[in-house]
Write a protein that holds these residues in place. Structure first.
Motif, mmCIF file in Angstrom:
data_model
loop_
_atom_site.group_PDB
_atom_site.id
_atom_site.type_symbol
_atom_site.label_atom_id
_atom_site.label_comp_id
_atom_site.label_asym_id
_atom_site.label_seq_id
_atom_site.Cartn_x
_atom_site.Cartn_y
_atom_site.Cartn_z
ATOM 1 N N GLY A 819 0.851 -1.080 -0.124
ATOM 2 C CA GLY A 819 -0.150 0.223 0.009
ATOM 3 C C GLY A 819 0.724 1.230 -0.053
ATOM 4 N N THR A 820 2.218 0.977 0.070
ATOM 5 C CA THR A 820 3.304 2.371 0.058
ATOM 6 C C THR A 820 3.550 2.623 -1.343
ATOM 7 N N SER A 821 4.331 3.506 -1.564
ATOM 8 C CA SER A 821 4.777 3.867 -2.847
ATOM 9 C C SER A 821 5.697 5.027 -2.634
ATOM 10 N N PHE A 822 6.581 5.406 -3.779
ATOM 11 C CA PHE A 822 7.393 6.543 -3.811
ATOM 12 C C PHE A 822 6.406 7.806 -3.738
ATOM 13 N N LYS A 823 6.888 8.953 -3.045
ATOM 14 C CA LYS A 823 5.888 10.067 -3.259
ATOM 15 C C LYS A 823 6.864 11.257 -3.859
ATOM 16 N N PRO A 824 6.470 11.747 -4.799
ATOM 17 C CA PRO A 824 7.163 12.824 -5.568
ATOM 18 C C PRO A 824 7.238 13.989 -4.535
ATOM 19 N N VAL A 825 6.309 14.082 -3.594
ATOM 20 C CA VAL A 825 6.303 15.390 -2.797
ATOM 21 C C VAL A 825 5.974 14.814 -1.228
ATOM 22 N N LEU A 826 6.878 15.056 -0.500
ATOM 23 C CA LEU A 826 6.641 14.821 0.952
ATOM 24 C C LEU A 826 6.027 16.072 1.691
ATOM 25 N N SER A 827 5.014 15.895 2.260
ATOM 26 C CA SER A 827 4.153 17.054 2.943
ATOM 27 C C SER A 827 4.716 17.619 4.008
ATOM 28 N N ASP A 828 4.360 18.893 4.467
ATOM 29 C CA ASP A 828 5.044 19.371 5.559
ATOM 30 C C ASP A 828 4.482 18.674 6.825
ATOM 31 N N SER A 829 5.140 18.449 7.893
ATOM 32 C CA SER A 829 4.938 17.751 9.054
ATOM 33 C C SER A 829 5.196 18.301 10.368
ATOM 34 N N LEU A 830 5.694 19.776 10.032
ATOM 35 C CA LEU A 830 6.163 20.512 11.222
ATOM 36 C C LEU A 830 5.143 21.598 11.618
ATOM 37 N N ALA A 831 4.255 22.172 10.728
ATOM 38 C CA ALA A 831 3.666 23.289 11.170
ATOM 39 C C ALA A 831 2.358 22.438 12.010
ATOM 40 N N ASP A 832 2.159 23.088 13.191
ATOM 41 C CA ASP A 832 1.084 22.539 14.020
ATOM 42 C C ASP A 832 -0.502 22.914 13.407
ATOM 43 N N ASP A 833 -0.638 23.827 12.724
ATOM 44 C CA ASP A 833 -2.188 24.158 12.053
ATOM 45 C C ASP A 833 -1.690 24.879 10.750
ATOM 46 N N PRO A 834 -2.019 23.834 9.437
ATOM 47 C CA PRO A 834 -1.620 24.421 8.192
ATOM 48 C C PRO A 834 -2.562 25.563 7.834
ATOM 49 N N PRO A 876 9.698 13.876 -13.661
ATOM 50 C CA PRO A 876 8.641 14.928 -14.040
ATOM 51 C C PRO A 876 8.435 15.693 -12.882
ATOM 52 N N PHE A 877 8.143 16.993 -13.244
ATOM 53 C CA PHE A 877 7.796 17.982 -12.213
ATOM 54 C C PHE A 877 6.398 17.588 -11.516
ATOM 55 N N PRO A 878 6.104 17.555 -10.211
ATOM 56 C CA PRO A 878 5.071 16.971 -9.879
ATOM 57 C C PRO A 878 4.019 18.092 -9.430
ATOM 58 N N ARG A 879 3.662 18.461 -10.665
ATOM 59 C CA ARG A 879 2.705 19.520 -10.505
ATOM 60 C C ARG A 879 1.414 19.400 -9.843
ATOM 61 N N LEU A 880 0.722 18.165 -9.918
ATOM 62 C CA LEU A 880 -0.342 18.050 -9.379
ATOM 63 C C LEU A 880 -0.303 17.621 -7.659
ATOM 64 N N GLU A 881 0.757 17.072 -7.516
ATOM 65 C CA GLU A 881 1.030 16.813 -5.956
ATOM 66 C C GLU A 881 1.286 18.191 -5.405
ATOM 67 N N LEU A 882 2.016 19.037 -5.886
ATOM 68 C CA LEU A 882 2.438 20.536 -5.373
ATOM 69 C C LEU A 882 1.209 21.023 -5.177
ATOM 70 N N THR A 883 0.312 21.086 -6.205
ATOM 71 C CA THR A 883 -1.075 21.835 -6.284
ATOM 72 C C THR A 883 -1.997 21.439 -5.004
ATOM 73 N N ARG A 884 -1.758 20.146 -4.840
ATOM 74 C CA ARG A 884 -2.639 19.655 -3.604
ATOM 75 C C ARG A 884 -1.918 19.886 -2.177
ATOM 76 N N GLU A 885 -0.966 20.052 -2.322
ATOM 77 C CA GLU A 885 -0.062 20.422 -1.116
ATOM 78 C C GLU A 885 -0.250 21.871 -0.875
ATOM 79 N N MET A 886 -0.366 22.689 -1.734
ATOM 80 C CA MET A 886 -0.640 24.165 -1.422
ATOM 81 C C MET A 886 -1.998 24.382 -1.070
#
Length: 959
Positions: A819-834, A876-886
């Motif tokens: 169920g795991t895989s490579f992640k082109p973008v690793l989300s922020d895990s430091l901010a308490d409240d995004p 390849p540039f992770p456009r979709l993953e970065l858009t979701r992250e923002m």
């Protein structure tokens, strides 16, 4: 008169059969009389026992036997010392008095050492017993010849149209074999009428082809074979010898000169396809995403048969215009093919070179001028790189572009660089096709006996300039006055054949006219020619072109399997004594982490990726300088017994059906070794080939391979490659070198578009994938993804150095579970409240951990106003993953790209326009990092530390 015979050689075998001598240890050891038995690779004389046990991929040529002098022969040599000196002089310096130049510009030298009188042999009628001195015999079969007969025999053998250089070979038995073979077979070498007719037809068709091309495509640079047509005879003879010797595969690399002649006349390339290409059309179906290449880079892979029960499969690989760059690619391709044949062969006696031969065709100026020649030769006898002997043919036109030999090399011969590996050299005058065939036969027999490289220096000329549109007399007026006044090689041979009655004038005319008519028919048919795709066949069947969107693959593995593989990766027999420090600091910590957790380090995750792929049946070839241990002493994929120096690779003993891991510690080469590994990668999709640079920036010495093969091979030739380049990268105070892998250069070679329209960006799959993973789980998934996909793409990994042992850079086994895989973008895990984040910092690589540490230390100051997002795959540039992250940060108004590299390096210039296109309207991406610099980084430690601290402060300060 004299005649050659093997009888005295056989006699020596019989006389020496009663004793056995094995040369071992010191190179100064003196053998006793008897058989001399040693490995064909002479370098093993001085090699330690390291790797002498059974290690997958460690292949050395089989031992050879050759008789030493019998006691009677030794006494004869001692009694006839003057004659021995004369014979040795011919063997050593006879080549300098040989008639080799078809133009007659280079005159024969007068060599005083070749005069019998120099050694007191003044009576031409004096009879000598030559047993053990010279491997020829008198007409009556005896070994008694006069001085005159001996002198004539030596002149015929060593000063004719073929010259031999072999006395530089350090192995005495090898030199003796070569001399005996030349002397005992040369006079008896005869060609029958059919063979001569075959040679004539090849030469005539080659000339007819060049004439046809000049008439129909006069403005095309075709780099014809005119003047060097004997090269086609050399190849034909070599292919015939291979076929009759049971060799199944021949892998060929050659440059542009004469390539079209050989493709059309020998390698069954369709003239119709060639003419279709010359009319400006593509060589591939129009629906395939390929840019194609020029005609002088075309390849072919036919099956040839010379009257044998099985075929010879010949593969001529594509080549770039960078001269000789194809050499290591051929070697790697051939090695991978040979390992495949070994793996499926049930004959345990099958040795290197039994079923496959490498053939390299070179230009004279390039052979002496291009460093890749030296590097590739340097691989030829190494156990993880050897092909069991390559036949090299130098098409020596005696000029490079417009540069004469006097300006092109510092050596007597263009072939002298081959003496680096003690290869014998056979020079031959290209005006004499039958002598060319004889030279090839000697070369083939040497390679068959010793499984080492051998050189044919085929001395020819170039009828035109560098190409057919060039005017060579601008710079070589004397040479081209001679060339334009002389008869062509095919016409000369035609005349000889008519004189011998082999062909008639009508036969000759018919041969040329029939071939010209055939070419005319093919030219007419080329208008309707529809090219066919020649990729994704054989072992590649079932794979696809990667034209669709990059998909996410589940590359996870059950945790229990991971633990099992991890334990196996460090399991050794108790009798195998591993270094105590490895037991304490590598084996025991790995076992503890696997059982007790909470997470595993980088080397363990890599071993888990390797082991699980092996369990799935894939082979892995890990290659580079010190890769077995790892540059940073982190990997230890192989253990060396402290008592015996035997080597053990634990992952090859996981259990059950599995693939094999080949750990190929390379020599200190990048250009040839990377080219070699690329060759491995295009041979089979079932091998994971990994090249690890000792430090990331070492790839810059292999830039030609990166530019012309790795980044563009699929686009030009539809040849996929799954090669992985592991490039240790990261600024840690090491100075300008050893810090940057120059990742910006790889990104510049990627064909990811700047047009980031959503509907387009989601379907593009670029020529290369470039990643900067920051966790062990990420490298685990990257390596597994490389083989789980239904296509192959090169993967460039800017790998870690300090992260290898950083406690924060570890991963739990659950991050590698199903169920795991490579992640082109690793989300922020430091901010308490995004939702309260004001600034989003984008970063790649190890700098993340510097920022995360400072973030934690400044938690009160930073609060939740800053988020740090890791971009793990840049292309390849992770456009979709970065858009979701923002979307997680609705209050963000500041967006920065932060890197430790200088502004003109790293990934900033690549990500800036792409990242800018997905920022909220009105937002501008800010840069934080070092200022532009000509060097990658400063070499002044105090300045480096200040710059690094400033980067962190700029990223986290000012809130």
């Amino acid at each position: 008169m004299w005649k050659a015979s093997l009888a005295n050689v056989r006699q020596a075998h019989r006389l020496g059969a009663g004793s056995r001598s094995i040369w071992k240890g010191s190179a100064l050891a003196v053998p006793t009389v008897g058989r001399i038995i040693r490995p064909a690779n002479t370098s093993t004389i001085l090699r330690r026992s390291y790797h002498e046990d059974v290690v997958y991929g460690y292949r050395v040529p089989k031992e050879f036997e050759y008789p030493d002098y019998s006691p009677e022969q030794l006494r004869n040599r001692q009694q006839q010392a003057a004659l021995v000196c004369l014979v040795n002089a011919y063997r050593t310096t006879g080549h300098r008095a040989t008639d080799l130049d078809p133009l007659g510009i280079q005159k024969r030298q007068a060599i005083p050492e070749l005069d019998p009188a120099r050694y007191g042999l003044t009576d031409s009628d004096q009879i000598f017993d030559i047993d053990g001195i010279l491997a020829v015999k008198a007409e009556d079969g005896s070994t008694k010849l006069s001085v005159a007969e001996i002198h004539q025999a030596l002149t015929d053998l060593y000063c004719g149209h073929v010259a031999f250089e072999f006395e530089h070979i350090p192995d005495t038995a090898e030199k003796r074999w070569f001399a005996d073979h030349v002397e005992s077979t040369s006079a008896s070498y005869k060609l029958d009428a059919d063979k001569k007719r075959r040679f004539y037809e090849l030469l005539a068709r080659s000339e007819a082809f060049d004439n046809f091309m000049q008439k129909k495509f006069g403005q095309v640079k075709r780099y014809g074979l005119e003047g060097a047509e004997s090269a086609i005879v050399a190849l034909d003879e070599l292919f015939s010898l291979c076929n009759h010797s049971g060799i199944a595969e021949a892998v060929v690399g050659m440059p542009h000169r004469g390539r079209l002649n050989i493709l059309v006349d020998l390698l069954k390339y369709s003239p119709r396809a060639l003419f279709h290409k010359l009319h400006g059309n593509a060589e591939f179906p129009s629906d395939l995403p390929a840019s194609g290449d020029v005609i002088s880079h075309i390849a072919s892979s036919p099956k040839l048969n010379y009257g044998c029960s099985s075929d010879l499969h010949v593969t001529m690989l594509h080549n770039p215009s960078h001269l000789e760059a194809v050499n290591p690619v051929v070697a790697g391709y051939g090695r991978a093919k040979q390992m495949y044949l070994f793996d499926k062969n049930t004959d345990p006696g099958c040795a290197l070179g039994d079923r496959l031969i490498g053939i390299q065709i070179h230009g004279d100026a390039a052979f002496t001028g291009q460093g890749v020649i030296m590097e590739t030769l340097g691989l030829s006898n190494l156990p993880h790189f050897s092909l069991g002997g390559t036949v090299h043919i130098i098409i020596n036109n005696q000029i490079g572009y417009t540069t004469p030999a006097t300006n092109a090399r510092s050596t007597l011969y263009t072939s002298d660089i081959a003496k680096l590996v003690n290869a014998p050299v056979i020079h031959v005058n290209g005006d004499y096709p039958e002598e060319v065939a004889r030279a090839m036969r000697v070369a083939f027999e040497y390679r068959k006996m010793f499984r080492k490289d051998v050189i044919i220096d085929l001395i020819t000329f170039r009828r035109w300039g560098h190409n057919e549109l060039d005017e060579p007399s601008f710079t070589q007026p004397h040479m081209y006055k001679i060339i334009r006044a002389r008869e062509s090689v095919p016409k000369q041979y035609e005349r000889r054949m008519q004189e011998e009655g082999i062909v008639t004038k009508d036969n000759a005319s018919e041969t040329r006219s029939a071939f010209t008519k055939y070419l005319d028919e093919e030219l007419s048919a080329s208008k309707d020619y529809v090219p066919q795709a020649d990729h994704l066949k054989g072992k590649w069947a079932g794979l696809t072109m990667a034209t669709e969107a990059v998909t996410t693959l589940d590359t996870g593995v059950p945790v229990e399997t991971l633990r099992e593989v991890g334990e196996k990766s460090v399991s050794v027999d108790p009798a195998f004594h591993v270094h105590s420090r490895l037991t304490k600091h590598h084996i025991q910590p790995r076992l503890k982490r696997l059982q007790d957790g909470p997470s595993v380090d980088w080397a363990t995750a890599e071993a888990l990726a390797f082991g699980t792929l092996l369990k799935e049946g894939f082979n892995i070839r890990l290659c580079g300088q010190d890769v077995g241990r790892g540059t940073f002493s982190q990997r230890h994929a192989m253990f060396v017994c402290q008592d015996t120096e035997n080597v053990y690779i634990p992952l090859n003993s996981i259990g059950g059906p599995q693939g094999k891991l080949e750990v190929a510690n390379s020599n200190l080469s990048e250009l040839a070794v990377l080219g070699f590994e690329y060759g491995v990668s295009i041979q089979s999709p079932n091998i994971l080939p990994i090249w690890e640079a000792q430090f990331g920036d070492f790839n810059n010495t292999a830039q030609v391979i990166i530019d012309t093969y790795i980044s563009s091979g699929e686009t030009k030739w539809l040849r996929q490659s799954g090669l992985v380049m592991l490039l240790p990268h990261g600024y840690d105070g090491a100075g300008p070198e050893h810090s940057s892998s120059r990742i910006e250069r790889f990104l510049q070679l990627c064909n990811t578009p700047l047009d980031m329209a959503a509907e387009f960006s989601q379907t593009q799959n670029p020529n290369m994938h470039v990643a900067i993973p920051t966790t062990p789980a990420q490298i685990f998934h990257l390596l597994r993804r490389q083989m789980q996909r239904n296509y192959r793409k090169p993967l460039v990994v800017a790998g870690p150095k300090t992260l290898l042992r950083l406690s924060a850079a570890t991963s739990p086994l659950e991050d590698m579970a199903p169920g795991t895989s490579f992640k082109p973008v690793l989300s922020d895990s430091l901010a308490d409240d995004p939702t309260k984040v004001k600034r989003v910092v984008f970063v790649s690589g190890k700098l993340y951990y510097d920022l995360a540490k400072a973030y934690t230390e400044r938690k009160d100051e930073v609060a939740s106003q800053i988020a740090i997002v890791r971009v793990e795959e840049v292309c390849p540039f992770p456009r979709l993953e970065l858009t979701r992250e923002m979307l997680r940060f609705p209050s963000a108004t500041e967006f920065t790209w932060c890197q430790e590299e200088t502004m003109n390096a790293g990934v900033y210039t690549f990500v800036q326009p792409r990242l800018q296109s997905i920022l909220p309207k009105g937002a501008v991406l800010k840069y934080i990092g070092r200022e532009p610099l000509a060097a990658p980084v400063t070499g002044i430690s105090s300045v480096y530390k200040a710059e690094q601290a400033q980067i962190v402060n700029d990223a986290l300060g000012g809130m």
